[in-house]
Write a protein that holds these residues in place. Structure first.
Motif, PDB file in Angstrom:
ATOM      1  N   ASN A  95      -1.668   9.010  -5.566  1.00 52.02           N
ATOM      2  CA  ASN A  95      -2.738   8.926  -4.571  1.00 52.02           C
ATOM      3  C   ASN A  95      -2.266   8.274  -3.272  1.00 52.02           C
ATOM      4  N   ASP A  96      -1.411   7.258  -3.357  1.00 51.08           N
ATOM      5  CA  ASP A  96      -0.907   6.618  -2.148  1.00 51.08           C
ATOM      6  C   ASP A  96      -0.055   7.575  -1.325  1.00 51.08           C
ATOM      7  N   ASN A 112      -8.220   9.682  -4.914  1.00 53.09           N
ATOM      8  CA  ASN A 112      -8.487   8.614  -5.874  1.00 53.09           C
ATOM      9  C   ASN A 112      -9.084   9.134  -7.175  1.00 53.09           C
ATOM     10  N   SER A 124      -6.189  11.277  -9.050  1.00 55.52           N
ATOM     11  CA  SER A 124      -5.047  10.488  -9.517  1.00 55.52           C
ATOM     12  C   SER A 124      -5.241   9.960 -10.927  1.00 55.52           C
ATOM     13  N   ASN A 166      -1.420   6.907 -10.520  1.00 54.76           N
ATOM     14  CA  ASN A 166      -1.846   5.642  -9.941  1.00 54.76           C
ATOM     15  C   ASN A 166      -1.118   4.505 -10.665  1.00 54.76           C
TER      16      ASN A 166
END
Length: 282
Positions: free
Chosen positions: A184-185, A218, A221, A228
């Protein structure tokens, strides 16, 4: 008091001054990261002169002045005995300063909390999480440098740009697929610039598209073990395999994805224009 996996009652150790100091410094450091503050600190004039002479000697070969001009643009405001250096308490300084304070006060011990927190134990291996995130970030940045992500974004825009609401759902789907396959990042870091360029080029408000990306990144993930860092920590702590984790999280992921679309419809979908003029050369 908490209950373990075998219904055993375990007593948590009491909070000490070290615990409260860690919590307080965490809150303070987070505040300065969100709201940076600049201030001036006084330094002896001779110390500042040496600092400026060294700085100039690193950038040019010409002889440096032996005095500090009062109106010099490279020197901070000075009095007869003191010079004032501006310091920014922000994300570059606040976390490191908090760590140094904790180490100096023995609230944390380098050989225990720092080393053990990175190496981990038989159940949790924090270093493996760091390596995985860097590896996924490298893969995604490489895809971005190759032009693949921009190619997908531009052609999705060109194909569905005539209908802004369908385009929003396409960005939502693209973010979800990328979050499932990477992290997600990584999705946020890679797609945010693309959405901003798209907004600047078309004049469309970027907020609905950014919200769609955040929701998709988010929620999607949670589908895989690698999506995550929290997933990895929970799975390692409970010794859950990759396939078992996905089997448990498949239905929650689908439910969250559908709920995300409903949230977009109620909050952001109406802010997107029905038609968008697209230049396919963006």
């Amino acid at each position: 008091m908490v209950y373990g996996r075998r219904n055993e009652v375990e007593e948590l150790p009491p909070l000490t001054w070290r615990s409260w100091l860690v919590l307080a410094l965490f809150i303070v450091a987070t505040f300065f990261v969100i709201h940076p503050v600049s201030f001036r600190i006084p330094l002896p004039r001779l110390t500042m002169l040496k600092s400026l002479m060294w700085r100039k000697s690193q950038t040019q070969q010409t002889p440096v002045a032996t005095t500090i001009p009062e109106d010099s643009s490279i020197s901070p405001p000075c009095s007869k005995r003191w010079c004032y250096m501006r310091v920014s308490m922000d994300m570059k300084l606040a976390p490191w300063l908090a760590i140094l304070i904790l180490l100096a006060s023995t609230a944390i011990v380098f050989t225990h909390e720092v080393v053990h927190g990175f190496v981990g134990d038989d159940h949790i291996e924090p270093y493996s999480i760091v390596i995985l995130i860097f590896a996924l970030a490298y893969i995604c940045v490489s895809l971005d440098e190759s032009g693949l992500l921009s190619y997908i974004a531009v052609h999705v825009t060109g194909r569905w740009g005539h209908n802004g609401r369908i385009l929003l759902l396409c960005f939502y789907a693209l973010s979800a697929v990328m979050a499932i396959l990477t992290n997600n990042d990584v999705v946020v870091l890679c797609l945010t610039p693309i959405i901003c360029v798209f907004s600047d080029t078309t004049g469309v408000d970027a907020e609905p598209f950014l919200i769609a990306m955040f929701i998709a990144a988010n929620t999607a993930s949670m589908a895989l073990f690698i999506g995550n860092p929290t997933n990895i920590i929970v799975a390692q702590a409970n010794r859950i395999s990759f396939l078992s984790y996905s089997a448990w999280m498949a239905l929650p992921f689908l439910g969250a994805a559908v709920a995300g679309i409903a949230v977009l419809y109620l909050t952001s979908l109406r802010k997107v224009p029905g038609a968008i003029e697209i230049d396919v050369n963006i």
